[in-house]
Each structure stands twice: as C-alpha cells, then as structure tokens.
Enzyme design. Structure first.
Site, PDB file in Angstrom:
ATOM      1  N   ASP A   1       0.873  -1.161   0.000  1.00  0.00           N
ATOM      2  CA  ASP A   1       0.000   0.000   0.000  1.00  0.00           C
ATOM      3  C   ASP A   1       0.918   1.221   0.000  1.00  0.00           C
ATOM      4  O   ASP A   1       2.103   1.119   0.299  1.00  0.00           O
ATOM      5  CB  ASP A   1      -0.941  -0.004   1.217  1.00  0.00           C
ATOM      6  CG  ASP A   1      -2.137   0.911   0.995  1.00  0.00           C
ATOM      7  OD1 ASP A   1      -3.145   0.736   1.678  1.00  0.00           O
ATOM      8  OD2 ASP A   1      -2.060   1.782   0.102  1.00  0.00           O
TER       9      ASP A   1
HETATM   10  C1  GLC Z   1      -4.279   4.455  -0.102  1.00  0.00           C
HETATM   11  C2  GLC Z   1      -5.166   3.269   0.135  1.00  0.00           C
HETATM   12  C3  GLC Z   1      -5.201   2.322  -1.031  1.00  0.00           C
HETATM   13  C4  GLC Z   1      -5.018   3.110  -2.312  1.00  0.00           C
HETATM   14  C5  GLC Z   1      -3.602   3.646  -2.311  1.00  0.00           C
HETATM   15  C6  GLC Z   1      -3.336   4.545  -3.524  1.00  0.00           C
HETATM   16  O1  GLC Z   1      -3.700   4.903   1.064  1.00  0.00           O
HETATM   17  O2  GLC Z   1      -5.002   2.537   1.339  1.00  0.00           O
HETATM   18  O3  GLC Z   1      -6.452   1.631  -0.992  1.00  0.00           O
HETATM   19  O4  GLC Z   1      -5.225   2.263  -3.440  1.00  0.00           O
HETATM   20  O5  GLC Z   1      -3.294   4.361  -1.124  1.00  0.00           O
HETATM   21  O6  GLC Z   1      -4.073   5.730  -3.405  1.00  0.00           O
END
Ligand code: GLC
Length: 658
Positions: A216
C-alpha cells in the site's frame, strides 16, 4: 545503468503510480478505484487533482445488490474506462470485512460476511480483467479500522483469520487478480508489508497465488525487509529504497534469487498489461445507464408503512434537504472519484420519470465547510404541514466516512435528527432517504416516520435510480450486506474504540450477524434484510445429495401483480460441532427476477467443504461428523425453511467425542 541496478530500480514504482517495464522507457500505470477510475492529473503537497470519470456506486452499495452479475458488469465498465486512459490496473476491489460499523472505510468494502464479500470481489475482478486490465485485490490483511492504521496491530487468532478475514481474499483469488496489495497495519505484531506468514505462507503457498504483490502507498518501512517478505513492488517511489536494497544484499539478508523472483512477477504483470487491446476503445455499453441500473438494484427499503411507492398523483409532495439536491455519492479518501457529471437532483429525476404530483423542494439546511447547518427549518415545517408526503434527504458527510479516520458514533448529525423529528410532527408521511456508506442508528426517529430508504453512497446516478424506486417503476430489491445494530452499545467493538497499539479481535469468528445471532442480540435491521413492493412466498425446499454434492431446490412465488426480485439466502448451521460455531453462516445466495405471479425454482449447490471449520488444534479445514441444518432465510434472523442433514465421514478421519 547495469541491468542488475535496473532490476533493483524496478522493485519500486516510478513516481506514485507507474510500474517500470522491461526496458526503462515503458511504464504501466495503476490508478485508484475501486468506485471508478481516479486518474491523477497533478499532485502537489499531498493534494491531487484527478480527471472526472464515471463515479459508480461504492462497493458497500454494490454489496447491498447481492447481484454478482451486476458487479461483474461494473468491473467491465471500469476496465473500459481504464483502457481508454491507457491505465493498466485499477486499485481495487477491497474485500476487507466490516468488523465494526465505525470503520471509516466501510463504504469501500462489500460486507461483514466473508462469502458475500469474496464472491463480490471475485466478480469485480473477473469483469475488469475481461477487458485486459488488471485488478488489485486489497488490503491484505485484517485492515478493519482506520484508527492509527499504520501502527495499530490487528491481533487475530489463526482460526479467525482463516474463517473470516482471509476467506474473502481466498475466494476472490479464484479470479486470479493481477495483483494483491498488502495492508498498512501490522497483523499479530508484524507489518503486513514485512509479514512473511501472510505473504509467503498464506498468500503464495496456501492460496497458491503467483501474481504480483504490491505495497500500500507508504506502507514499506524498509525495502529489503519488505522484499524478503514478498513485496514485489513498493509504492510510491522513495529515494531510500535503492540503498536499503543494496544494503540488504551486501549483508546477504536478501538474495539475488529473491530479487529475480520479484522481477519475474513484475515481468508477468508487464506481459499481461502489454497484451491489452488498444484498438476500438469505445465503450461497449452505456456506462451511465449501468450506474443507474446498479442504483435500482442496491437501494434497500428499510421501513415502509405503505406510503411508498408514490402512485397517487393527487398527493402533494415536498422534498426537503440539500442532499436531495446534491447527494453525497461516496466517502472520502483515495477512492473518491470526481464524477463526470454532477449528481442529478431528485426533483428533476422525479419529473423526468413523469411524476404528475404537485411537488416542491425546500433546502432546509445547507452544507457549510462540509457540515450541515439549518437554513430555514420553519419554512420546511410550514410546507410540510400542507403536504401529503414529505421526502427528506439526510446522511453522512465525507468528514464522517473517509479513509484514515473512523466514526465515533453511528448516529446521524443532531441537525438531521432534529429536522426529521420536527417534520414528523407536521406530517405523518415522512420518507427518510439515507445517503451513507455504513450502518446508522435510526432509533431517534424510526417510530416517527412512514418510511426509511437506504440510498447508500450510490454514485453519480443515485437519484436517478432512487426516483424509479420512489415512484414504483422498480420494486426495491437491495438487501443489507452489513447488520444495522439497534445502537452502538450493542456492537462487540463498541467497547474497543481504537485507542491502543493493538486491536484485540476478541470477538474471534463472531463478527456481524455471527455475533448478533449467536448472542441473541436483536438488531434494528439484520444482515440480508430488505423490504420490497412485491410479496413473495417460499413454497418448498427440497434437498438431493449426489456424490457429496447437495442440490438444494427452493421454490419462490411472486404473489403480486408487479415484477420484482428476490434474494434467496442459504445458510448452514452446525448442530453438533465440537468447537463453538456461529448459529448460522451464509454459504450460497441467488438473486432472481420474478414476473407478476411467477413461480421459480432456484437450485443452489453446496459441497462437503462448505460444512467445514478451520480446526484450531489441527491447523487445517476439518469436516466433522454430525447433524447440520440447511436453512433458507429471509435474512440472518428469519429462518423460512430448515432441513436437517447428517454427515458421516470415515471413522478414522474423526476424533472421538462421545
Ligand atoms: C491508499 C489506500 C489504497 C489506495 C492507495 C493509492 O492509502 O489505502 O487503498 O489504493 O493508497 O491511493
């Protein structure tokens, strides 16, 4: 730059969103999701501007449709939207379990039930990938609260992980998503991005996943440690990662083989992404129409004393509240899509649907700095006293349901409750429309109003679909994919508002309806609940077993002159288990269309593995001899039919119990 150095570079994204291809020049873009394509045009100081796109109903809304064919269609539409923008992967679906109604990201998830969530996630992935675009299953794992999400560890026992929190991933992986994204939070004390048990033992080995594993955004603390655990690409770019990798190599903490393994997963992704058909990028079907159809499928009628549908053209109708004019269509955070068009106001939708009634709109409150503030309640009340039906729009703001924070209450804003109660003093036919992404406590007004309609976070066409339901052009067929408790105090997690370094999952497998039914706690609206304009009758249940497969036949009759839909729900109860098990667990469902006065027989198949539990001592799924009940339910608290079956396994496969 030598090829090995280049390989190290490919283990991190290029910028925020790009995967580096086999040659340094070709990049592949990943974008959020999952409620539509959020294509970031510009980002500065943490602020991002994104290109407007179709804003589909949120996953919480789609969960209420119980329609996997529809969810697959939404996936296809999003795949086509990505293809048009030369985006290779959508960062969705999220299949995390709604363990507490307070979780700020519940609107981004399908359900509290692992089977329903998994089947929905699988359908979404199949739809997206049918268009040659990758889906990214997330957030692996046990990311069930936003409070201190980078640090608060989810402390979960193995059986609970396997039966509840990993199960939706296990089911959705049947669709072979191109990628899986790890969660931010630690699980049992180890960051998900460094958790070899989760990423290698479970995901790679037990679930046989051979696709790409990504982090993430910002969840990697040390690139060498995350690589060793199984993270193939760390997002977003961080200029320390290359050095961390070199340092890990220099002390033989990570090996060339581990690097090559990740490069192989990246190359596999690149090969798939390179095959996308870039000709004929036109949409193969009307995405806007699909947004509206999805709304009609997912609206849940929670209460109705007969005031709906509005079909008496002599009735004077009053619309109250800015949300009916400008509805919230999603929660906040990375999944928030800028809609291609401003959501339509309910008044124009009703008129477009040929409402002939005298009708008027009054604002009553206005949104100031993201919060509602009264704006002429007195006018609204005066008009309500001279109207036949009052439709008031309320719900949750983006400040309440959003990524990175949890709610502190499941009550509506007092301003909204005050308005509803006052309106019901002046009019006995108040219809409350709720725009929200998770359970709301309606006890303050449920007995004062005539009807409650859950419009959810239904995307940019929410009011177009809502109008069809209010006018009876469509019979509502949504069913709750999340239990609505009477009050927050009835929830297990209420006593555990996130306030420590560790969240103890002491409810174990008893999550959602598993908790309420097994503890005989009556909910306001149970999992699987939803009213309709048609009256259905379940005529019979029959079961035939053949080679370990149980064929379950359910006959359902539409007793009305109106077309409608029914969600047939099949649960299993283990009557004689040697370990504690929930009173019932959802194992199959089917959404069927019934023409006026039509009778249909649904066949559902279950097999022996659907009766197993994850044995805490054997550390594997285990089928235990004994009596079970196959239950056909209206919802998790209402059993229509129950039929006992007995399972007898080989004597030596069983442990002595009696
Ligand atoms: C965010 C989220 C994830 C998302 C990623 C890109 O913090 O947790 O679901 O796809 O970052 O924005």
């Amino acid at each position: 730059m030598d090829s090995f150095e280049n390989k190290l570079k490919r283990l991190t994204s290029f910028g925020s969103w790009e995967i580096i291809g086999k040659d340094d020049k070709t990049h592949f873009t990943a974008c959020d999701g999952p409620h539509g394509l959020r294509y970031v045009l510009h980002e500065e100081n943490g602020y991002q501007t994104d290109e407007p796109s179709y804003a589909y109903p949120t996953l919480s809304f789609l969960g209420n449709t119980w329609d996997i064919h529809l969810v697959k269609q939404i996936g296809k539409a999003i795949g086509e939207d990505c293809r048009k923008h030369h985006v290779s992967m959508i960062l969705g679906p999220g299949v995390n379990i709604k363990r507490t109604p307070l979780c700020g990201r519940n609107f981004e998830y399908f359900s509290e039930d692992p089977y329903l969530a998994g089947m929905m996630g699988k359908a979404y992935i199949e739809g997206v990938q049918e268009k040659g675009i990758g889906a990214c299953l997330k957030h692996f794992a046990a990311n069930n609260r936003e409070y201190d999400r980078f640090f608060q560890s989810s402390e979960v026992d193995e059986r609970t992980l396997k039966e509840i929190y990993l199960k939706p991933f296990e089911i959705a992986l049947q669709a072979s998503p191109w990628a899986v994204m790890c969660a931010y939070n630690p699980v049992n004390g180890i960051l998900s991005s460094e958790n070899e048990y989760l990423l290698k033992h479970v995901l790679r080995k037990e679930f046989s996943y051979d696709g790409l594993i990504i982090s993430d955004w910002g969840s990697v603390r040390d690139r060498a440690k995350s690589l060793k655990a199984g993270i193939d690409i760390a997002f977003p770019y961080n200029d320390q990662f290359l050095e961390q990798l070199k340092k890990g190599l220099s002390c033989a903490y990570i090996t060339n083989q581990e690097i090559e393994n990740s490069i192989a997963h990246i190359d596999d992704f690149v090969d798939k992404a390179s095959q996308v058909n870039q000709e004929n990028l036109e949409n193969s079907f009307d995405h806007l129409k699909l947004c509206e159809q999805a709304v009609e499928e997912g609206i849940v009628l929670l209460k109705n004393n007969g005031v709906l549908p509005i079909q008496n053209t002599q009735q004077k109708v009053l619309l109250v509240g800015e949300f009916l004019n400008d509805p919230p269509i999603s929660g906040g955070g990375s999944s928030k899509v800028t809609p291609l068009e401003k959501p339509k106001d309910l008044l124009s939708c009703l008129k477009k649907d040929h409402l002939k009634n005298e009708i008027e709109y009054v604002q009553a409150y206005m949104m100031r700095y993201g919060l509602p503030t009264p704006f002429g309640y007195k006018i609204a009340l005066e008009k309500a006293s001279s109207s036949d039906v009052v439709i008031v729009g309320v719900g949750n703001m983006m400040l309440e349901e959003k990524e990175e924070t949890d709610r502190e209450t499941i009550q509506l804003k007092p301003v909204f409750v005050d308005l509803i109660k006052k309106l019901s003093l002046y009019n006995s036919n108040v219809v409350v429309v709720l725009y929200c992404g998770s359970a709301v406590d309606v006890s303050d007004f449920v007995d004062d109003v005539a009807s409650i309609v859950l419009a959810g976070y239904g995307g940019q066409e929410v009011n177009v679909g809502l109008s069809k339901v209010l006018l009876g052009l469509t019979s509502p067929s949504g069913r709750l994919a999340e239990s609505w408790p009477m009050k927050l105090e009835d929830t297990f997690t209420n006593k555990q508002v996130g306030n420590s370094f560790v969240e103890h999952y002491d409810d174990h497998i008893f999550v959602g309806y598993r908790y309420y039914t097994s503890n005989f706690i009556k909910t306001r609206y149970p999992f699987g609940y939803g009213l309709s304009y048609i009256k259905t009758q379940y005529n019979r249940l029959s079961i035939q077993e053949e080679n370990g497969i149980y064929h379950i036949f359910v006959e359902v009759e539409n007793k009305s002159s109106m077309k409608g839909k029914e969600v047939v729900q099949l649960y299993v109860k283990d009557v004689t288990s040697s370990v504690s098990r929930p009173i019932r667990e959802l194992k199959r469902f089917a959404k069927i269309t019934l023409e006026p006065f039509e009778t249909k027989t649904v066949e559902l198949l279950i097999e022996k593995k659907d009766f197993t539990f994850y044995h805490p001592s054997l550390h594997r799924w285990y089928l235990e001899d004994g009596d079970f009940e196959i239950q056909i339910c209206k919802d998790a608290e209402t059993v229509i039919f129950s039929q006992k079956i007995t399972i007898c396994e080989d004597y030596y496969s069983q442990y002595s119990r009696f």
